[in-house]
Scaffold this motif. Structure first.
Motif, PDB file in Angstrom:
ATOM      1  N   GLY A 131     -92.402 -11.003 -23.234  1.00 25.75           N
ATOM      2  CA  GLY A 131     -91.849  -9.702 -22.872  1.00 25.75           C
ATOM      3  C   GLY A 131     -92.522  -9.137 -21.640  1.00 25.75           C
ATOM      4  O   GLY A 131     -91.859  -8.641 -20.714  1.00 25.75           O
ATOM      5  N   PHE A 132     -93.847  -9.195 -21.604  1.00 24.69           N
ATOM      6  CA  PHE A 132     -94.571  -8.770 -20.408  1.00 24.69           C
ATOM      7  C   PHE A 132     -94.123  -9.582 -19.195  1.00 24.69           C
ATOM      8  O   PHE A 132     -93.889  -9.044 -18.111  1.00 24.69           O
ATOM      9  N   ARG A 133     -94.002 -10.884 -19.393  1.00 25.16           N
ATOM     10  CA  ARG A 133     -93.653 -11.770 -18.293  1.00 25.16           C
ATOM     11  C   ARG A 133     -92.256 -11.455 -17.755  1.00 25.16           C
ATOM     12  O   ARG A 133     -92.034 -11.456 -16.539  1.00 25.16           O
ATOM     13  N   GLN A 134     -91.318 -11.178 -18.652  1.00 22.34           N
ATOM     14  CA  GLN A 134     -89.959 -10.896 -18.211  1.00 22.34           C
ATOM     15  C   GLN A 134     -89.883  -9.607 -17.411  1.00 22.34           C
ATOM     16  O   GLN A 134     -89.161  -9.529 -16.414  1.00 22.34           O
ATOM     17  N   VAL A 135     -90.619  -8.598 -17.848  1.00 20.47           N
ATOM     18  CA  VAL A 135     -90.603  -7.327 -17.125  1.00 20.47           C
ATOM     19  C   VAL A 135     -91.314  -7.457 -15.779  1.00 20.47           C
ATOM     20  O   VAL A 135     -90.809  -7.022 -14.740  1.00 20.47           O
ATOM     21  N   LEU A 136     -92.481  -8.084 -15.784  1.00 29.02           N
ATOM     22  CA  LEU A 136     -93.290  -8.164 -14.567  1.00 29.02           C
ATOM     23  C   LEU A 136     -92.784  -9.213 -13.585  1.00 29.02           C
ATOM     24  O   LEU A 136     -93.217  -9.238 -12.430  1.00 29.02           O
ATOM     25  N   TRP A 176     -90.305  -4.509 -10.087  1.00 32.49           N
ATOM     26  CA  TRP A 176     -90.520  -3.850 -11.368  1.00 32.49           C
ATOM     27  C   TRP A 176     -91.287  -2.541 -11.208  1.00 32.49           C
ATOM     28  O   TRP A 176     -90.966  -1.548 -11.872  1.00 32.49           O
ATOM     29  N   LEU A 177     -92.283  -2.512 -10.330  1.00 30.83           N
ATOM     30  CA  LEU A 177     -93.088  -1.305 -10.184  1.00 30.83           C
ATOM     31  C   LEU A 177     -92.253  -0.167  -9.610  1.00 30.83           C
ATOM     32  O   LEU A 177     -92.326   0.973 -10.086  1.00 30.83           O
ATOM     33  N   ALA A 178     -91.451  -0.468  -8.600  1.00 29.85           N
ATOM     34  CA  ALA A 178     -90.598   0.569  -8.006  1.00 29.85           C
ATOM     35  C   ALA A 178     -89.583   1.085  -9.026  1.00 29.85           C
ATOM     36  O   ALA A 178     -89.321   2.296  -9.099  1.00 29.85           O
ATOM     37  N   LYS A 179     -89.025   0.185  -9.844  1.00 33.77           N
ATOM     38  CA  LYS A 179     -88.044   0.598 -10.849  1.00 33.77           C
ATOM     39  C   LYS A 179     -88.688   1.480 -11.915  1.00 33.77           C
ATOM     40  O   LYS A 179     -88.104   2.484 -12.349  1.00 33.77           O
TER      41      LYS A 179
END
Length: 258
Positions: A15-20, A25-28
């Protein structure tokens, strides 16, 4: 270690990997946090509600708060799309912020808030009221200790709300998802251990990402993206899992006599 538990912990890492893994991702997450709870609201609210705010704060704060009321729905809908993609296993995990998607985000954000009121906020309020009555009024503990009772209830109501949100994605009506507690509870119980593991992770993550007060909006959006990424596959597995039935009772064969 139980193989199933090891797999589920691996899912948390995925889950962490998919988001990051999303380049932006940071801008979103930052944009979602800004729209969810405007940082200026967080910064100016203590001064404004103290009654001792400077004149410019008194003049500006209602406008900032009004903007926040209008923008609040979009990040909730954004995270609902994260849940949809996790539920179906299709598409990049974090959707893009696009002008033509804001209407959908607002609509689905309203759905998510409605479900959260009945399946998350309402049970949590009952729990906190009971804790206040027992530990503060009856046993005389200071009211400042009430915050200690928030994590235990959040451990249960976060996935309970997630189940209701997934049911809406599967076609159930908003009112049915919000008020059909027996069905929500049945589906929650089918994946209870997995939900609680994921919920424990997100409670811990939120305690870190929101620890600096001004990071609360961004930690909240990041946490919602993570928890929706985890709950979607868990729900998909539980609804596809057949309900175990008791073994049929074998009747003894009749003995033929002459």
């Amino acid at each position: 270690m139980n193989p199933h538990s090891a797999t589920r912990f691996s899912d948390q890492k995925d889950g962490f990997r998919q988001v990051l893994s999303d380049r932006f991702w940071l801008a979103k997450v930052l944009l979602g946090g800004f729209l969810l709870i405007n940082p200026f609201v967080v910064a100016l609210a203590p001064s404004y509600f103290s009654g001792q705010a400077p004149g410019w704060v008194t003049a500006v704060f209602p406008w900032i708060l009004g903007f926040n009321v209008l923008s609040f729905w979009f990040p909730l809908g954004f995270t609902y799309e994260v849940l949809r993609r996790a539920r179906t296993g299709s598409g990049r995990q974090l959707p893009d912020w696009k002008w033509n998607r804001l209407g959908v985000f607002a609509k689905e954000g309203a759905v998510k808030l409605t479900l959260a009121v009945t399946t998350l906020l309402f049970p949590a309020a009952i729990w906190m009221g009971a804790c206040y009555g027992l530990f503060v009024c009856l046993l005389g503990l200071p009211a400042t200790l009430l915050t200690m009772f928030i994590p235990p209830i959040m451990l249960f109501v976060i996935p309970f709300c997630g189940v209701a949100c997934c049911r809406w994605l599967d076609g159930a009506s908003v009112l049915n998802c919000a008020l059909n507690y027996p069905e929500n509870w049945r589906l929650f119980c089918k994946g209870c251990p997995d939900y609680l593991i994921a919920s424990a992770f997100i409670v811990g993550v939120n305690s870190i990402t929101t620890a600096f007060f001004y990071t609360i909006p961004f930690g909240a959006v990041f946490g919602l993206c993570l928890v929706d990424t985890w709950f979607g596959p868990i729900y998909a597995e539980t609804v596809a899992r057949p309900v175990s039935k008791p073994a049929a009772r074998l009747e003894p064969e009749p003995v033929l006599t002459r």
